[in-house]
Write an enzyme that holds these catalytic residues in place. Structure first.
Site, PDB file in Angstrom:
ATOM      1  N   ASP A 120      -5.983  -5.545  14.265  1.00 53.29           N
ATOM      2  CA  ASP A 120      -5.288  -4.327  14.691  1.00 53.29           C
ATOM      3  C   ASP A 120      -6.165  -3.118  14.379  1.00 53.29           C
ATOM      4  O   ASP A 120      -5.686  -2.084  13.972  1.00 53.29           O
ATOM      5  CB  ASP A 120      -3.939  -4.233  13.952  1.00 53.29           C
ATOM      6  N   GLY A 143       6.425   4.404  11.895  1.00 52.18           N
ATOM      7  CA  GLY A 143       7.717   3.843  12.253  1.00 52.18           C
ATOM      8  C   GLY A 143       8.246   2.903  11.180  1.00 52.18           C
ATOM      9  O   GLY A 143       9.442   2.671  11.080  1.00 52.18           O
ATOM     10  N   MET A 144       7.348   2.343  10.404  1.00 51.43           N
ATOM     11  CA  MET A 144       7.774   1.314   9.480  1.00 51.43           C
ATOM     12  C   MET A 144       7.745   1.750   8.011  1.00 51.43           C
ATOM     13  O   MET A 144       8.485   1.217   7.201  1.00 51.43           O
ATOM     14  CB  MET A 144       6.863   0.099   9.620  1.00 51.43           C
ATOM     15  N   LYS A 149       2.575   2.856  -0.409  1.00 49.94           N
ATOM     16  CA  LYS A 149       3.115   2.618   0.938  1.00 49.94           C
ATOM     17  C   LYS A 149       4.527   2.058   0.766  1.00 49.94           C
ATOM     18  O   LYS A 149       4.704   0.948   0.241  1.00 49.94           O
ATOM     19  CB  LYS A 149       2.234   1.622   1.666  1.00 49.94           C
TER      20      LYS A 149
END
Lengths: 444, 341
Positions: B135, B23-24, B42
């Site tokens: 995470d 999503g990012m 990235k």
């Protein structure tokens, strides 16, 4: 004797000062529970109701409410004229309105009447400021001002006369043997029910705030914008309430004031805790705003019975009041579809009715000798006098019927005369900017 | 500017393929035209370019990545002269543990333990360097054909403003709460033991093919994490070594205090499960009120009955004992209500 009169006068004045301070409490609670964009408007109503009420009650209201009372024995002898308008049926007298002491002309230098005027005025102002919470965030200011005059000069004085001014509700005992007639020590019915029921009538006529009840049947939450302010206001009210209840003896020479103050504290505490536990169990959240209303509900409910019941009964009265608040705040919205932004109808209306009835249940026969001209102390159902409960029920029903009826007619009339609601645009933007022309929290 | 696509050039990097897209950000395989080295880039989506909070997080990920050098952690390479925000990482062959689980559902004990040990060793290293991942989940673990793993994505590690995951604040980018520790559900940031919880959950899933808590939706899942006990893995895989089960259950204890205190202790047990002492969890006492099994709905009415009857009794006692009347007074001061004659 003179020193006793002085003591009692000082006590009554001090109590009046405390009750006057409650105006601040109401202003803070109502403003805290409403939205930031309407903060000036809510504050302004709570402010203006005070001067408006004082003047209205001075000119007209006091005469209607207490013009029929010959004097106040605990405050000293006074030799002033008095007149109660009413009618006779056989030997029975039914008082309807006081008819003297208007603008304090005849009692301008009579200390007992003046002290009593101040005390009665702040009581009236308490009742008058209750509907400003129920009608907050949508009421046109001119319509509100009109209401202030009506409340202080007509509506409140009528019911106050019936219960406190020698009117027909106070003589239900003498006339029909119903206990001591309607017994309302400090105003669960006269002050709080009157305010709550008037708020209900107004909220019905004005209708809900825009966006409150959605088309799909759901109800929007409009959280208050300043909970700390509401909590502080609650404490101010609880503090002032000691004047409200203990002051209603009209005498510091009356030792019962200790029990009255204790009952007041206990009932409010029980109401706050009950509402807290209620909302905690139901919504799994220790919601302080409902707990504040629970505390106020406990205070409202103990107001009528505070002098006549023992502390455990005061606690029980507070517990029921806390439940009524917890249940009522939701039920009035969901079942009646009435929008009461601060919960005033539950707190003052429902708990006021409960407090009125509670006298007729829990009064334990240790106080009230000769009250309302009936021999013997005041006893409730649990202590052998079912008639007292009947009298209290009549008082509550008459309050709902007459106060609601008159208030409803007034709000309809004021709608035709000046219009009750601000325009939708004003309501969306905020009454502060467009109705009041100022903002509580300017951005700069 | 617009989002770059494979085949384009970004500064001195040739983007060859799109490896993943979230999503990012998108992750590309790229070739450094100066050194000929294959790297991974990235690149955040355009709409995040101007997001200060996102930028901050991205920069932190880069800082942390450069600080950490461990065979099981994807290295972030230093790179100057970037015309826009992106991250240059070592290129690691392999696929995510999530993809592996998607294919094989569950793994044999030894294979699963081998993966858990590598994650554990990465955690030990990170924690020693003061970095908490926060995470950790199968999507953030890369595994290659030889079974070598590398941890990815330090986006919320160490971040002071780390997404505080609260009951009501579940927003789409956070995704599944499967690997979230109970303290995170409660809105705390978490510490090293939060990563231990996640590793325990991953090992559970590797061995059984399921996560410790099953619920219909994210909220029910979070509630289960706070209130229910996990299903013991041996209920799902009876052949599992009880000592391995013990490691998992200890890692996913609800209270951080009951878990392994450090990743080091857990790694030691993972390397040699035979020394693990079994704990009897059945005798552990939940709080007294929970043990009584009072239905929540009954609490209110029960309280009410007790309080009301107590107060009624007190009222009766007070009303029927002691002096019935107040001492006599010189005059009766109750006044405002004198009835007219």
């Amino acid at each position: 004797m003179t020193s006793t009169y002085s003591l009692n006068l000082a006590w009554l004045l001090l109590s009046a000062f405390l009750v006057m301070f409650m105006q601040l409490g109401f202003a803070m609670v109502e403003t805290g529970f409403t939205r930031a964009k309407n903060a000036v408007h809510t504050m302004a109503m709570n402010f203006v109701i005070y001067p408006l009420g004082v003047i209205g009650f001075w000119l007209v209201g006091y005469g209607v409410a207490l013009g029929g009372v010959p004097g106040w024995p605990s405050l000293g002898p006074s030799n002033v004229g008095h007149a109660e308008l009413g009618f006779h049926v056989g030997s029975r007298f039914f008082g309807l309105l006081g008819g003297s002491k208007f603008a304090l002309v005849s009692v301008a230098h009579d200390p007992p009447s003046l002290a009593m005027f101040l005390f009665a005025t702040v009581f009236m102002d308490t009742a008058a400021t209750i509907p400003t919470g129920a009608l907050a965030e949508r009421w046109r200011f001119v319509a509100f001002a009109l209401y202030g005059a009506f409340m202080s000069m007509v509506l409140y004085p009528i019911f106050a006369n019936w219960v406190w001014g020698g009117g027909w509700l106070s003589s239900l005992g003498v006339n029909f043997g119903l206990g001591h007639g309607v017994v309302d020590f400090a105003g669960s019915s006269v002050v709080h029910m009157t305010g709550g029921v008037t708020g209900l009538a107004g909220a019905i006529v004005l209708g809900p705030r825009l966006g409150k009840f959605r088309k799909d049947g759901t109800i929007a939450l409009f959280p208050g914008h300043n909970l700390p302010m509401a909590v502080m206001g609650t404490f101010v009210l609880a503090f002032g309430w000691f004047g409200f209840n203990a002051g209603s003896t009209l005498a510091a020479s009356e030792p019962r004031i200790a029990e009255i103050a204790v009952n007041t504290a206990i009932s409010s505490a029980a109401g706050a805790l009950t509402a807290l536990v209620f909302v905690w169990l139901r919504h799994r959240r220790a919601d302080v705003s409902l707990s504040c209303n629970g505390l106020l509900g406990g205070l409202v409910a103990i107001t009528a019975p505070c002098a006549f019941v023992a502390p455990p009964a005061a606690a029980l009265i507070g517990v029921i009041a806390g439940l009524l608040v917890g249940w009522g705040v939701g039920a009035i919205e969901r079942k009646w579809r009435v929008d009461d932004p601060v919960g005033a109808i539950s707190v003052h209306g429902l708990c006021g009715a409960w407090g009125t009835l509670a006298v007729g249940i829990f009064a334990d026969g240790t106080y009230g000798e000769g009250f309302n001209g009936v021999a013997g102390p005041v006893r409730g159902l649990l202590f052998g006098d079912g008639g007292q409960l009947a009298a209290q029920a009549v008082g509550a029903v008459v309050n709902v019927g007459v106060v609601f009826g008159l208030a409803y007619l007034f709000f309809r009339a004021s709608n035709r005369l000046v219009g009750n609601r601000v325009a939708a645009e004003v309501e969306w933007t905020g009454l502060d900017e467009l109705e009041m022309g100022s903002s509580a929290y300017p951005r700069e | 500017m617009r989002d770059v696509i494979a085949g384009e050039r970004l500064d001195h990097y040739e983007l060859t393929d799109l490896l993943a897209r979230s999503g990012m950000a998108s992750i590309f395989r790229a070739v450094d035209s100066r050194s000929g080295e294959t790297v991974a880039l990235k690149v955040p989506h355009m709409q995040y370019e101007s997001d200060v909070g996102f930028f901050e997080r991205f920069r932190r990920e880069e800082q942390i990545g450069q600080k950490l050098e461990h065979p099981n952690i994807v290295r972030v390479l230093p790179s100057e002269e970037r015309s826009r925000m992106y991250l240059v990482m070592e290129f690691a062959e392999g696929r995510s543990l999530r993809a592996l689980l998607g294919n094989r559902r569950k793994l044999p004990q030894e294979e699963a333990l081998a993966i858990a040990r590598q994650i554990g060793s990465a955690l030990v290293y990170m924690h020693e360097h003061g970095v908490v991942h926060r995470d950790l989940k199968p999507d953030n673990v890369l595994v290659n054909a030889e079974g070598r793993i590398k941890l990815l994505d330090f986006g919320i590690a160490m971040d002071e403003a780390a997404r505080r995951l609260t009951w009501f604040g579940l927003s789409p980018p956070i995704g599944t709460p499967d690997y979230m520790a109970p303290e995170q559900v409660r809105g705390k940031r978490g510490d090293a033991r939060t990563d231990i919880y996640a590793l325990g959950t991953i090992l559970y899933e590797l061995l059984t093919g399921e996560t410790p808590f099953v619920a219909g939706n994210a909220h029910a899942m979070m509630r289960a994490k706070l209130e229910a006990d996990p299903r013991p893995p041996r209920e799902l895989v009876p052949t599992l070594d009880p000592k391995v089960e013990e490691i998992i259950l200890r890692a996913i204890e609800r209270s951080p205090r009951e878990r392994y205190g450090t990743a080091k202790e857990m790694l030691a047990d993972l390397e040699d499960p035979s020394h693990v002492e079994l704990r009897d969890r059945s005798t552990r006492q939940p709080p007294l009120l929970q043990r009584l099994h009072i239905p929540r709905r009954a609490v209110g009415p029960a309280l009410l009955v007790i309080v009301v009857s107590a107060l009624l009794s007190l009222t009766w006692i007070v009303g029927h004992s002691g002096p019935r009347h107040a001492p006599p007074q010189e005059s009766s001061p109750i006044a405002p209500t004198a009835a007219p004659s």
